[in-house]
Write a protein that holds these residues in place. Sequence first.
Motif, short mmCIF file in Angstrom:
data_model
loop_
_atom_site.label_atom_id
_atom_site.label_comp_id
_atom_site.label_asym_id
_atom_site.label_seq_id
_atom_site.Cartn_x
_atom_site.Cartn_y
_atom_site.Cartn_z
N PHE A 150 -3.85 -4.33 -10.02
CA PHE A 150 -3.89 -2.88 -10.36
C PHE A 150 -2.74 -2.20 -11.10
O PHE A 150 -2.63 -1.53 -11.92
CB PHE A 150 -4.21 -2.10 -9.09
CG PHE A 150 -4.64 -0.76 -9.34
CD1 PHE A 150 -5.87 -0.15 -9.60
CD2 PHE A 150 -3.45 0.24 -9.18
CE1 PHE A 150 -6.30 0.98 -9.77
CE2 PHE A 150 -3.90 1.67 -9.33
CZ PHE A 150 -5.54 1.97 -9.77
N ALA A 151 -1.56 -2.70 -10.77
CA ALA A 151 -0.39 -2.26 -10.98
C ALA A 151 0.22 -2.69 -12.24
O ALA A 151 0.63 -1.97 -13.00
CB ALA A 151 0.86 -2.26 -9.96
N THR A 152 -0.08 -3.90 -12.35
CA THR A 152 0.50 -4.45 -13.66
C THR A 152 -0.67 -4.53 -14.82
O THR A 152 -0.12 -4.96 -16.08
CB THR A 152 0.92 -6.04 -13.47
OG1 THR A 152 -0.37 -6.71 -13.15
CG2 THR A 152 1.98 -6.33 -12.45
N LEU A 182 0.80 -1.29 -0.14
CA LEU A 182 0.07 0.08 0.17
C LEU A 182 0.94 1.36 0.06
O LEU A 182 0.59 2.48 -0.77
CB LEU A 182 -0.94 -0.04 1.13
CG LEU A 182 -1.92 -1.08 1.15
CD1 LEU A 182 -2.82 -1.11 2.28
CD2 LEU A 182 -2.95 -1.04 -0.15
N LEU A 183 2.00 1.30 0.63
CA LEU A 183 2.86 2.27 0.64
C LEU A 183 3.54 2.62 -0.85
O LEU A 183 3.68 3.59 -1.13
CB LEU A 183 4.17 2.03 1.64
CG LEU A 183 3.78 2.32 3.08
CD1 LEU A 183 5.02 1.96 3.98
CD2 LEU A 183 3.22 3.77 3.56
N GLY A 184 3.79 1.39 -1.34
CA GLY A 184 4.27 1.31 -2.76
C GLY A 184 3.24 2.05 -3.55
O GLY A 184 3.66 2.90 -4.45
N MET A 205 5.45 0.33 -7.08
CA MET A 205 5.63 1.85 -7.07
C MET A 205 6.14 2.32 -8.33
O MET A 205 5.52 3.34 -8.88
CB MET A 205 6.76 2.15 -6.07
CG MET A 205 7.03 3.69 -5.89
SD MET A 205 8.19 3.81 -4.56
CE MET A 205 8.91 5.42 -5.41
N ALA A 206 7.00 1.46 -8.77
CA ALA A 206 7.77 1.74 -10.28
C ALA A 206 6.44 2.03 -11.29
O ALA A 206 6.50 2.85 -12.05
CB ALA A 206 8.73 0.69 -10.69
N LEU A 207 5.73 0.78 -11.28
CA LEU A 207 4.74 0.86 -12.13
C LEU A 207 3.60 1.81 -12.21
O LEU A 207 3.19 2.58 -13.41
CB LEU A 207 3.90 -0.64 -12.39
CG LEU A 207 4.77 -1.82 -12.79
CD1 LEU A 207 4.02 -3.27 -12.20
CD2 LEU A 207 4.95 -1.91 -14.19
N LEU A 264 2.25 9.45 -6.03
CA LEU A 264 2.81 10.74 -5.57
C LEU A 264 3.96 11.02 -6.57
O LEU A 264 4.17 12.23 -7.07
CB LEU A 264 3.38 10.62 -4.26
CG LEU A 264 1.99 10.93 -3.17
CD1 LEU A 264 2.78 10.89 -1.69
CD2 LEU A 264 1.45 12.17 -3.30
N VAL A 265 4.91 10.10 -6.72
CA VAL A 265 6.24 10.63 -7.54
C VAL A 265 5.98 10.61 -8.89
O VAL A 265 6.37 11.45 -9.67
CB VAL A 265 7.01 9.39 -7.49
CG1 VAL A 265 8.48 9.60 -8.37
CG2 VAL A 265 7.45 9.33 -5.86
N GLY A 266 4.72 9.87 -9.40
CA GLY A 266 4.27 10.24 -10.66
C GLY A 266 3.66 11.48 -10.98
O GLY A 266 3.88 12.09 -11.86
#
Length: 429
Positions: free
Chosen positions: A285-287, A26-28, A221-223, A34-36
């Motif tokens: 969700f991320a992939t 969840l932190l990821g 996080m990266a995705l 945010l970073v995006g």
Amino acid sequence: MQPSAKTFAIKRKRGVMRVSLNTQMLLGVSAGILVGLLFSRLGPDAALAQSGLYVSGLIGNLFIDLLKMVLVPLVFTSIAVGIANLRLHQQMHQVWISTLGFFGLSTTAAIILGLTACNLFAPGRGLSLDVFHSALHNFDAKQMTLADFIAKFFHGLFVNPFAALADGNVLAIVVFALFLGIALVKGGGRYRNILVLLQEGLEITLRMVGWIMHLAPFGIMALLTRLVATQDMGLLTGLAKFVAVVIGTTLVHSLVVLPLMLYAVTRIKPMAFFRGAREALVTAFATSSSSATLPVTLRCAEQHLHVKPEIAGFVVPLGATVNMDGTALYEAAAALFVANLAGVELNFVQQLIVFFTAMIAAIGAPGIPSAGMVTMVMVLQSVGLPAEAIAILLPIDRLLDTFRTMVNVQGDMVGSLIVQRLVRAKAPA
Ligand code: ASP
């Protein structure tokens, strides 16, 4: 060892702060968004954004590659072992019927939801296709008739297993593993060694999945960083109503319809389900890929939701390729949206055609990012809508794909729990 799904709080162990995997994931998600946003503020030319996007691309792809690495051995062994065990216990028939019954029912509910919402809110009405002239002009849609699509689907079922394994063709692997599982049981004790080998293969692959999950928070996080930073916000606002209708109905299916079906059959409360399923939901969700998420989905079903391996090992991999509620809902909603844009009113019979083709298109779509966009050509063509119109939807597809893949994966886990309950209820005393 993995921290259990229940350890949600920060723990102190041997003087080191340990955060549960779920919290890390969840932190990821939050850090990625945010970073995006920060990168998209800086603009594509800023050196920081460029190098950040490069690094997030590397890490995100690495995570997906690792999941895909274990995908083929996992699908192959889990289906073969699952079928063999089910047949041993004479439950194969009940599992088949309950699985297909649930898949059909939940997909039907999803499509009805999508069609109803689009009839009510009429996204796209008042906008004109001409506004999207340049996108339409530069897009060459492939022709895909329903007949071709069905023929191609059946042709893809029975494939040389070595080619299927090498290509990572999940549906064909599922089919071959089904045959193998049945043959293992029919052969009785004769093939006991092969069955033990497959069982151990499955166990050892799941162990590797456990290792890969350590990278999940960073991969996620990266995705998400890349997704948010590269999303075209201008287009998003232009199509805001459609985006809101699709995401809203997808969430209604996820938060109301599927939990109701689950509770009605199993009495499992939604919170308990989501607690056990969240690793897989966040990964989906991320992939945006049900197939890449499959190792995590199986892990959640068996280890957190306590579905028996022989049931999860059959329902989940099959579901990852044919049970896609989110995709079906989207395809139906998109067809009505394009009709509104084109100024065409689809009557009841035409909407019924959309219903059936959306169902077939979702069954045939592979579990990879944006697969639904390819099969949607067929849905549009079935009622004479311009296939080129999907050019309008392509730029927002990556965003919508996150939600629909999450619901696709949720449906598989809910299905495995429901099938387990139904089979238990019907098992001979
Ligand atoms: N990305 C979806 C999935 O993997 C398929 C789709 O494009 O709808 O489940």
